[in-house]
Design an enzyme around this catalytic site. Structure first.
Site, PDB file in Angstrom:
ATOM      1  N   GLY A  37       0.781  -1.186  -0.203  1.00  0.00           N
ATOM      2  CA  GLY A  37      -0.052   0.075   0.100  1.00  0.00           C
ATOM      3  C   GLY A  37       0.943   1.231   0.043  1.00  0.00           C
ATOM      4  N   GLY A  56       0.590   4.356  -0.688  1.00  0.00           N
ATOM      5  CA  GLY A  56      -0.262   5.739  -0.957  1.00  0.00           C
ATOM      6  C   GLY A  56       0.694   6.796   0.085  1.00  0.00           C
ATOM      7  N   GLY A  62       2.032   5.056   3.253  1.00  0.00           N
ATOM      8  CA  GLY A  62       2.835   3.972   3.127  1.00  0.00           C
ATOM      9  C   GLY A  62       4.276   4.617   2.631  1.00  0.00           C
ATOM     10  N   LYS A 111      -8.739   6.887  18.195  1.00  0.00           N
ATOM     11  CA  LYS A 111      -8.405   7.455  16.981  1.00  0.00           C
ATOM     12  C   LYS A 111      -9.998   7.392  16.077  1.00  0.00           C
ATOM     13  CE  LYS A 111      -6.166   9.262  13.536  1.00  0.00           C
ATOM     14  NZ  LYS A 111      -6.063   8.604  12.400  1.00  0.00           N
ATOM     15  N   ASN A 145     -14.718  12.772   9.814  1.00  0.00           N
ATOM     16  CA  ASN A 145     -14.539  12.380   8.248  1.00  0.00           C
ATOM     17  C   ASN A 145     -16.162  12.719   7.987  1.00  0.00           C
ATOM     18  OD1 ASN A 145     -12.283  12.178   9.427  1.00  0.00           O
ATOM     19  ND2 ASN A 145     -11.743  10.109   8.120  1.00  0.00           N
ATOM     20  N   ASN A 194     -11.889  20.592   7.962  1.00  0.00           N
ATOM     21  CA  ASN A 194     -12.369  19.869   9.521  1.00  0.00           C
ATOM     22  C   ASN A 194     -12.779  21.388  10.253  1.00  0.00           C
ATOM     23  OD1 ASN A 194     -11.505  17.906   7.996  1.00  0.00           O
ATOM     24  ND2 ASN A 194      -9.390  17.628   9.307  1.00  0.00           N
ATOM     25  N   SER A 224      -9.968  12.912   5.031  1.00  0.00           N
ATOM     26  CA  SER A 224      -9.633  11.706   3.968  1.00  0.00           C
ATOM     27  C   SER A 224     -11.127  11.535   3.318  1.00  0.00           C
ATOM     28  CB  SER A 224      -9.099  10.554   4.532  1.00  0.00           C
ATOM     29  OG  SER A 224      -9.713  10.244   5.715  1.00  0.00           O
ATOM     30  N   GLU A 240     -14.231   4.964   3.716  1.00  0.00           N
ATOM     31  CA  GLU A 240     -13.784   3.870   4.735  1.00  0.00           C
ATOM     32  C   GLU A 240     -14.953   4.040   5.667  1.00  0.00           C
ATOM     33  OE1 GLU A 240      -9.088   3.892   5.359  1.00  0.00           O
ATOM     34  OE2 GLU A 240      -9.715   5.814   5.702  1.00  0.00           O
TER      35      GLU A 240
HETATM   36  O1  PAF Z   1      -8.793  10.859   8.218  1.00  0.00           O
HETATM   37  C1  PAF Z   1      -8.552  12.028   8.248  1.00  0.00           C
HETATM   38  O2  PAF Z   1      -8.551  12.845   7.336  1.00  0.00           O
HETATM   39  C2  PAF Z   1      -7.442  12.086   9.492  1.00  0.00           C
HETATM   40  O3  PAF Z   1      -7.519  11.110  10.192  1.00  0.00           O
HETATM   41  C3  PAF Z   1      -8.225  13.327  10.328  1.00  0.00           C
HETATM   42  C4  PAF Z   1      -7.508  13.218  11.774  1.00  0.00           C
HETATM   43  C5  PAF Z   1      -9.629  13.270  10.528  1.00  0.00           C
HETATM   44  C6  PAF Z   1      -7.719  14.716   9.901  1.00  0.00           C
HETATM   45  O4  PAF Z   1      -8.214  15.268   8.740  1.00  0.00           O
END
Ligand code: PAF
Length: 327
Positions: A21, A23, A26, A206, A214, A224, A276, A288
């Protein structure tokens, strides 16, 4: 740009650590291990030539974060890249999986019969879940899990730029433990990293950050930082309430207040970033969501509970992802 002693031809060599991976994360980990002198290579699923042709070299470029007191020149380096038929796969002692959570099982399946029975596996991705599905397939191999809050951006296929220096945590999950030399090597190579006694609570923490930030940034198409506005206070609180209750039924006691503070700290520190999931939705890529808010719902139903707000959020993201792009 500084070159780093790249070999000029394909040579046999023993690679202790392979990354699957390549990316942004990685490549960041690859750079950190390589520059600490560890024998690291990449596994490329697209190379499946005969064993003799199955090793190649890959040139990469790493751009450090701007800093006043350190050299911030880009670094170019090369590492071996193995195809799925490479006989070198047998030598690998540690496989670090940096693919997206929903890719873990499909990505590792063709490798499991080729890796040595002693090869240790380390999963490093956002979200939770693949560790449970992978455990029965390990055939006695050890499995460790990790989470990283380092920020990194891919600038082109083989060039990344580090954008943040967050904490990285690893810990043992099941089977034989990762040998001490490799543990020490990882911790020495990755700045601000630690090996923890219990990794699952760290992954839940996390998960809380990802579950709150997200999907909301994807649904509201915002960076964010927008989530600090009062209109999001209630929904973030509900996401966290459900998560804390489900985690408690999974025997993980989380401090609700601490989690909320952590979420708002990340919102503040990454205010200008697009999460992300926001980027995945914007680029019409799979998200995800199943391994983030979906994992909370799955663990809720495993305990006969429900997590209605997280379930609604999953549904909304799936609907958003199914929306056809405007041409
Ligand atoms: O997935 C993400 O984008 C990151 O883990 C986070 C911490 C939410 C910051 O953008």
């Amino acid at each position: 740009m500084l070159g780093q002693g790249a070999p000029s031809a394909v040579e046999p060599q023993t690679t202790d650590i392979a990354i699957l991976g390549a990316g942004a994360v990685g490549q960041l980990i690859c750079h950190q291990l390589h520059s600490a002198g560890l024998a690291v290579g990449l596994i490329a699923r697209e190379i499946s030539a005969s064993p003799s042709e199955a090793t190649d070299w890959q040139d990469l470029v790493f751009c450090p974060m701007p800093s006043n007191d350190a050299n911030t020149d880009s670094v170019s380096y090369r590492v071996p890249q193995f195809g799925l038929n490479s006989t070198s796969l047998q030598q690998i002692k540690l496989l670090i999986m940096c693919v997206k959570a929903y890719q873990v099982l499909d990505a590792i399946s063709p490798l499991l019969e080729k890796l040595s029975p002693q090869c240790h596996i380390l999963l490093l991705h956002n979200g939770m879940g693949p560790h449970l599905a992978l455990t029965p397939k390990l055939n006695g191999r050890g499995l460790s899990l990790g989470t990283t809050s380092q920020g990194v951006l891919r600038q082109s296929r083989w060039q990344v730029r580090q954008t943040g220096q967050g904490l990285t945590q690893f810990g043992h999950f099941t089977g034989p433990a990762l040998n001490q030399t490799l543990q020490d090597g990882l911790l020495k190579a990755i700045p601000n990293s630690e090996w923890v006694e219990a990794i699952i609570p760290c992954l839940w923490q996390k998960l809380a950050v990802n579950a709150a930030i997200n999907p909301l940034t994807a649904l509201h198409q915002c960076p964010n930082g927008t989530l600090a506005q009062a209109q999001f206070t209630q929904i973030i609180a509900s996401i966290l309430d459900e998560l804390v209750e489900v985690a408690a039924h999974d025997s993980v006691e989380l401090n609700r207040q601490f989690l909320e503070e952590r979420v708002y700290r990340v919102i503040e520190l990454t205010a200008a970033n697009f999460s992300s999931m926001h980027q995945d939705v914007a680029h019409h890529r799979p998200t995800e969501i199943e391994q983030i808010n979906g994992y909370i719902c799955d663990r809720a139903s495993a305990h006969g509970l429900s997590a209605p707000i997280n379930a609604q959020i999953c549904q909304a993201i799936k609907q958003l992802s199914a929306t056809k792009p405007k041409i």
